[in-house]
Write a protein that holds these residues in place. Sequence first.
Motif, PDB file in Angstrom:
ATOM      1  N   GLU A 186      63.944  66.506  13.790  1.00  0.00           N
ATOM      2  CA  GLU A 186      62.839  67.286  13.217  1.00  0.00           C
ATOM      3  C   GLU A 186      62.361  66.672  11.923  1.00  0.00           C
ATOM      4  O   GLU A 186      61.160  66.635  11.643  1.00  0.00           O
ATOM      5  CB  GLU A 186      63.304  68.710  12.912  1.00  0.00           C
ATOM      6  CG  GLU A 186      63.651  69.519  14.123  1.00  0.00           C
ATOM      7  CD  GLU A 186      64.606  70.635  13.763  1.00  0.00           C
ATOM      8  OE1 GLU A 186      65.416  71.025  14.616  1.00  0.00           O
ATOM      9  OE2 GLU A 186      64.545  71.104  12.595  1.00  0.00           O
ATOM     10  N   GLU A 187      63.304  66.240  11.152  1.00  0.00           N
ATOM     11  CA  GLU A 187      62.928  65.659   9.873  1.00  0.00           C
ATOM     12  C   GLU A 187      62.115  64.385  10.084  1.00  0.00           C
ATOM     13  O   GLU A 187      61.160  64.118   9.358  1.00  0.00           O
ATOM     14  CB  GLU A 187      64.180  65.358   9.043  1.00  0.00           C
ATOM     15  CG  GLU A 187      64.764  66.640   8.444  1.00  0.00           C
ATOM     16  CD  GLU A 187      66.189  66.458   7.967  1.00  0.00           C
ATOM     17  OE1 GLU A 187      66.818  65.405   8.256  1.00  0.00           O
ATOM     18  OE2 GLU A 187      66.692  67.387   7.305  1.00  0.00           O
ATOM     19  N   ILE A 188      62.522  63.639  11.076  1.00  0.00           N
ATOM     20  CA  ILE A 188      61.761  62.395  11.367  1.00  0.00           C
ATOM     21  C   ILE A 188      60.341  62.751  11.799  1.00  0.00           C
ATOM     22  O   ILE A 188      59.372  62.137  11.339  1.00  0.00           O
ATOM     23  CB  ILE A 188      62.473  61.582  12.465  1.00  0.00           C
ATOM     24  CG1 ILE A 188      63.812  61.065  11.918  1.00  0.00           C
ATOM     25  CG2 ILE A 188      61.599  60.437  12.956  1.00  0.00           C
ATOM     26  CD1 ILE A 188      64.719  60.473  12.946  1.00  0.00           C
ATOM     27  N   VAL A 189      60.223  63.734  12.636  1.00  0.00           N
ATOM     28  CA  VAL A 189      58.900  64.166  13.108  1.00  0.00           C
ATOM     29  C   VAL A 189      58.078  64.663  11.933  1.00  0.00           C
ATOM     30  O   VAL A 189      56.909  64.327  11.793  1.00  0.00           O
ATOM     31  CB  VAL A 189      59.037  65.274  14.174  1.00  0.00           C
ATOM     32  CG1 VAL A 189      57.677  65.858  14.531  1.00  0.00           C
ATOM     33  CG2 VAL A 189      59.700  64.734  15.428  1.00  0.00           C
ATOM     34  N   TRP A 190      58.749  65.474  11.068  1.00  0.00           N
ATOM     35  CA  TRP A 190      58.044  66.039   9.926  1.00  0.00           C
ATOM     36  C   TRP A 190      57.589  64.935   8.994  1.00  0.00           C
ATOM     37  O   TRP A 190      56.450  64.957   8.508  1.00  0.00           O
ATOM     38  CB  TRP A 190      58.950  67.031   9.206  1.00  0.00           C
ATOM     39  CG  TRP A 190      58.459  67.483   7.857  1.00  0.00           C
ATOM     40  CD1 TRP A 190      59.052  67.297   6.683  1.00  0.00           C
ATOM     41  CD2 TRP A 190      57.217  68.138   7.564  1.00  0.00           C
ATOM     42  NE1 TRP A 190      58.338  67.838   5.666  1.00  0.00           N
ATOM     43  CE2 TRP A 190      57.167  68.365   6.188  1.00  0.00           C
ATOM     44  CE3 TRP A 190      56.137  68.602   8.357  1.00  0.00           C
ATOM     45  CZ2 TRP A 190      56.115  69.000   5.556  1.00  0.00           C
ATOM     46  CZ3 TRP A 190      55.091  69.243   7.682  1.00  0.00           C
ATOM     47  CH2 TRP A 190      55.080  69.421   6.315  1.00  0.00           C
ATOM     48  N   LYS A 201      56.777  61.980   9.800  1.00  0.00           N
ATOM     49  CA  LYS A 201      55.652  61.304  10.449  1.00  0.00           C
ATOM     50  C   LYS A 201      54.375  62.115  10.297  1.00  0.00           C
ATOM     51  O   LYS A 201      53.305  61.574  10.042  1.00  0.00           O
ATOM     52  CB  LYS A 201      55.976  61.069  11.929  1.00  0.00           C
ATOM     53  CG  LYS A 201      56.975  59.923  12.139  1.00  0.00           C
ATOM     54  CD  LYS A 201      56.756  59.235  13.479  1.00  0.00           C
ATOM     55  CE  LYS A 201      57.626  58.001  13.638  1.00  0.00           C
ATOM     56  NZ  LYS A 201      57.181  56.910  12.803  1.00  0.00           N
ATOM     57  N   ILE A 202      54.545  63.446  10.389  1.00  0.00           N
ATOM     58  CA  ILE A 202      53.366  64.310  10.223  1.00  0.00           C
ATOM     59  C   ILE A 202      52.832  64.184   8.807  1.00  0.00           C
ATOM     60  O   ILE A 202      51.622  64.086   8.591  1.00  0.00           O
ATOM     61  CB  ILE A 202      53.698  65.770  10.555  1.00  0.00           C
ATOM     62  CG1 ILE A 202      54.003  65.927  12.047  1.00  0.00           C
ATOM     63  CG2 ILE A 202      52.585  66.725  10.145  1.00  0.00           C
ATOM     64  CD1 ILE A 202      54.500  67.276  12.458  1.00  0.00           C
ATOM     65  N   LYS A 203      53.771  64.171   7.883  1.00  0.00           N
ATOM     66  CA  LYS A 203      53.376  64.020   6.464  1.00  0.00           C
ATOM     67  C   LYS A 203      52.653  62.694   6.272  1.00  0.00           C
ATOM     68  O   LYS A 203      51.652  62.606   5.565  1.00  0.00           O
ATOM     69  CB  LYS A 203      54.632  64.069   5.575  1.00  0.00           C
ATOM     70  CG  LYS A 203      55.012  65.490   5.175  1.00  0.00           C
ATOM     71  CD  LYS A 203      55.963  65.555   3.994  1.00  0.00           C
ATOM     72  CE  LYS A 203      57.312  64.998   4.332  1.00  0.00           C
ATOM     73  NZ  LYS A 203      58.327  65.225   3.280  1.00  0.00           N
ATOM     74  N   ILE A 212      51.022  60.989   8.454  1.00  0.00           N
ATOM     75  CA  ILE A 212      49.683  61.085   9.065  1.00  0.00           C
ATOM     76  C   ILE A 212      48.744  61.843   8.144  1.00  0.00           C
ATOM     77  O   ILE A 212      47.597  61.472   7.931  1.00  0.00           O
ATOM     78  CB  ILE A 212      49.766  61.769  10.443  1.00  0.00           C
ATOM     79  CG1 ILE A 212      50.534  60.881  11.431  1.00  0.00           C
ATOM     80  CG2 ILE A 212      48.382  62.092  11.002  1.00  0.00           C
ATOM     81  CD1 ILE A 212      50.966  61.545  12.688  1.00  0.00           C
ATOM     82  N   HIS A 213      49.290  62.960   7.566  1.00  0.00           N
ATOM     83  CA  HIS A 213      48.468  63.790   6.668  1.00  0.00           C
ATOM     84  C   HIS A 213      48.026  62.990   5.464  1.00  0.00           C
ATOM     85  O   HIS A 213      46.858  63.054   5.043  1.00  0.00           O
ATOM     86  CB  HIS A 213      49.302  65.014   6.250  1.00  0.00           C
ATOM     87  CG  HIS A 213      48.635  65.855   5.209  1.00  0.00           C
ATOM     88  ND1 HIS A 213      47.554  66.653   5.498  1.00  0.00           N
ATOM     89  CD2 HIS A 213      48.876  65.990   3.892  1.00  0.00           C
ATOM     90  CE1 HIS A 213      47.186  67.277   4.398  1.00  0.00           C
ATOM     91  NE2 HIS A 213      47.980  66.886   3.395  1.00  0.00           N
ATOM     92  N   GLU A 214      48.924  62.189   4.929  1.00  0.00           N
ATOM     93  CA  GLU A 214      48.611  61.386   3.744  1.00  0.00           C
ATOM     94  C   GLU A 214      47.570  60.333   4.080  1.00  0.00           C
ATOM     95  O   GLU A 214      46.651  60.101   3.308  1.00  0.00           O
ATOM     96  CB  GLU A 214      49.881  60.699   3.185  1.00  0.00           C
ATOM     97  CG  GLU A 214      50.880  61.679   2.556  1.00  0.00           C
ATOM     98  CD  GLU A 214      50.285  62.464   1.406  1.00  0.00           C
ATOM     99  OE1 GLU A 214      49.590  61.884   0.536  1.00  0.00           O
ATOM    100  OE2 GLU A 214      50.486  63.710   1.379  1.00  0.00           O
ATOM    101  N   LYS A 226      45.464  60.501   6.449  1.00  0.00           N
ATOM    102  CA  LYS A 226      44.193  61.185   6.694  1.00  0.00           C
ATOM    103  C   LYS A 226      43.520  61.598   5.411  1.00  0.00           C
ATOM    104  O   LYS A 226      42.296  61.559   5.280  1.00  0.00           O
ATOM    105  CB  LYS A 226      44.443  62.441   7.557  1.00  0.00           C
ATOM    106  CG  LYS A 226      44.326  62.203   9.062  1.00  0.00           C
ATOM    107  CD  LYS A 226      42.950  61.682   9.388  1.00  0.00           C
ATOM    108  CE  LYS A 226      42.721  61.541  10.871  1.00  0.00           C
ATOM    109  NZ  LYS A 226      41.443  60.983  11.187  1.00  0.00           N
TER     110      LYS A 226
END
Lengths: 146, 649
Positions: free
Chosen positions: A130-134, A136-138, A140-142, A144
Motif C-alpha cells: 500500500e505504501e508503495i502504491v501511495w 506512486k500516487i503522490k 503522480i500528483h506531484e 501533475k
Amino acid sequence: MKTSGQRDLLIDQNIRDAFIDEIDKIKDELGIFSEKTDIYLMSAIFGFINKVHSASKKKVSIRQIHELNEDQELIIYTLGYAEKKSVDLLKPDPESGKELFKLIEEYANSGAPLLHEMVMHRSDNSKNFEEIVWDKIKEIHEIKKT
Amino acid sequence: MKTRIKRLEIKNYRQYEHLELNFDDDKNLYAFMARNHVGKTNIINAISWCLYGDEPFKDKNENDKLLSAHLANNRDTKYSKIKVTIEAEIDDHRILYKRSLIETDDANLDQNKFEVFLFDNGDWKESEEPNPNYFVEKFLPKSLRYFFMFPGEDLKNLFTDGYEINLKKNVHIVSNVTLIEETIKHLDQILTETEKEETRLHPELGDVVGQLTSIKTQLKQDNDSLIKNKEVLIERESKIKEMRSQQDAINIHKELISRMRETEARLISEEDHLRIYEINYKSLLGKLAPFVFLYKELGDFSMNLYSLEDTGDLPPKVTSEFIEDLIVKKNKGKCICGNIINEASVKSLELLLKDINSSAENMYLYDSNIHLARISREIISSYGLIKELKTHIIDTKAKIDNQSKLKKELSMKISHEGEVVGTLEDTIRRYDEEVDKIKKTIWQNEQDILSATSIKKELEDKLKESEMSKKLLVFHSTKRELLEEIIKKYQELLGESVKKTRSIMSNTIRVYFKELFWDTVEFTNIFLNENYEIILEKNIGGNIVVQPLTQLSGGEKICLGYSLMKGLAELSGFSEVPVFIDGPISDIDEGVKETFLEKLPTFMMKKQLFIFFKADTSIERYISSNLNIIQAFRLEKRENGLTTVREWN
C-alpha cells in the motif's frame, strides 16, 4: 470484452496454487484485492514491469474473460498496448486475443511470485504494497501539479 | 489554811456610820452583845457584803438601800461612799478586801467597786489578779459560807423532815464528795458516749471494707471491659476506614471500569472507523494500484488513442449522453447539424446508436479511451481522498493507540471485581452497626465507671474515716477501759470518802455533842447512818434505844446543830476559817447555855469565833469574867438610829 480467442484467463497451476491462491486467502485481510482476478492482473503488471515472461506448464483458469469488468479490461488492454506499443494486439479478433491473453498469462506467471513476495514477506523496514502504491500516487500528483 | 480577820472597818453601811474594829491576835473568841435590832446581824451582813456582794441575813423589813435613812436624809452625806474593809491574814499573807458603793437614786447608776490589796514590802498594793474573787475563795468560798456564817436560832430547824437529805448534800459539798460524785457522773456520761461510739464504730468497719472490695472488683471489671471495648472499637473503626479507603479505591476502580468501557466503546468506534477508512483506503488503493503501476503506460495508451481519434481511426461514439444532449436541445429546436429535433428524430437516433455500437470494431478502444480518461482523472482526484483517508487512518490509529493505552492503564488499575465492592459494602454496614453498639457499650461502661468511681471514692473516704474509725474504735475501747477503771477508782474513792466523811461527821458530832450537852448516862452513841440520818442511841433500862430527833428539845437540837456545823467546818478543809454565829444560845435552857458558854473557848479551836449575843445577864456575866480570852464589844443604838460599837473592857 470484445477481444476473444479464449474463454478464460489462464495461469500456471503451480503458480496459481503457490502464489495466487495464497494471496487470495488473505485478500480480505489485505483489503487491496477484491478478487483473484485482481491478484492475477497485478501479478501480470509485476511481470510486465520486470519484463519477465514465464510460460505455463499446466494451465488453469482464473476467470472467464467475459466476466471481466471495465477496469480489468483496461488493464489487459494497457498491458497489451504497452507490450507492442500499438493497438494491434487489442483487435477483437481471436488471434490477437490469444496472443494478448498469452502475454498476460506469462506476465502473471512471472509476476505472481514477486507480488507474493511483496505482499506476504515484506520486512518491517521495507514499505508495504500500500505504501508503495501511495508513494506512486503522490508522485503522480506531484508530477501533475508541476 | 490558817485564816484570821485582823481588822474590820465599816463606813456608812446601814446603821454604822463608821466602825473600825481591830481584833486581838492572841484571842480567838470575839463577842458582840446588843439588844435586838441594834445591828448585830448587820455586822455579819457587812462582812458578807464585802466579800460576796450580798447580805444573806438581811431582815426582810430592812431597806434595800445600804445607806441608812439618817445618812441619806443628810444632804452632805447623801451620796457618801459606803465602804466595808476587811483586813485578813491567810497563811501569813495579809490581804485587804475592800468593797465600796456610791448609791444614787437609780440603782443602775450605783457605783459598786470591789478591790483586793496585798501587803508587800510595808505597803498595800492593789492585786494584779484579774479576778479578785480568787482571794475571796481563798478566804472562804461562797458555797461554804453558810457553814461559817449562820444564825444560831436556825440550828434547831435543821432537823425537820428530810433533814438527812440536806445533811448529806452539805456533808458531801464540804467534804468534796459531791465533787467526786460529779466527777463520777461526768465520767459516766463520757463512758456512755464512748460506749455508744464503740458500738457505732464496730459494725461500720466490716461493712465498708466489704463494700469497697466489692466495688473495686466491679471497677476493675468495668475498666477491663472498657479497655477491651475501646480496643475493639479502634480495630473496627480502623477496619472500616481501611475498607472505606478500599471502597473509595474500588469506587474509583468502578469509575475506571466505567471509563474503560467508555474507552472500549470509543475504541470499538474508532476501530470501526479505522476499518472503514482502511477498507476504503485499501479498496481505493487496490483499485488504483494497477493503474498507478501502469500510469505511464496508460498515458501512452491514451495518447495513442487520441492520435487515432485525430486520424479518424477511432469513430466517435454516439452515446446515450449524446442523445440526451440532443433531447435537451430539442427544446431549443435545432440539432448541431441544423436539423429540427423532434420525437421521431430521437427515436431514429436511438436505433442508429444500437447499430453503430453493435458493429463498430474499435468501439472498445473508444470505451477504453473514455475509461482511460476516467481512470486518469480518478487517479488524480483520488489523491485528496486517499490522503484524507490516510490522515484519518493515522489519526484513528493514534486514537486507537491512545484508547488502547488508556484501556490498558485502566485495566491495570482495576484490582477487584464488583462482587468485592458489594461484599465490602455489606461488611462496612455490618461493622458500622457493630461500632454503634460498641460505642453505646463504651458509653455505658464509662457511666458505670463514673458511678463506681464515685462510690469507690465515697467508700475510700469512708474507709479513711473507717481507718480513722478503727483508730477511734481502739481509742474509744482503750478510753472506755480507762474510764471504767477510773470510775471504779473514783467509786472506791467515793465509797471511802463517804465512809470517811460519815465517820468524821459521826465522830465530830459525837465529840462536840458530847461536849456540849451529852448526858453520858442517857446518850450512848451518836452517828450518821448510811442515809445520813443522825442516830442517837440511848440506854434506857439497859436497852439501847434510838432517840428520834423530833423528840429532842430545842436546846438539844441547837447543840446538835452546832456539832453538825463543827463537823461540816472540819470536813470542809476550811477548819481554820473564822465562824460567825448570830444568836448562838437563844432559846436554849440555862443548863445547856452554861455548858455551851463553858465549852465555847474550845468549841472552835484554832479559829476565830465571832458570836453575836442577844443581851443577856448570864452572857454578860460570862463575858465579863472571861475578857482574858474574849474580846467583847457592846453595840448601842443612838437616837439617830445609828449604832455605835465600843470595846468591852
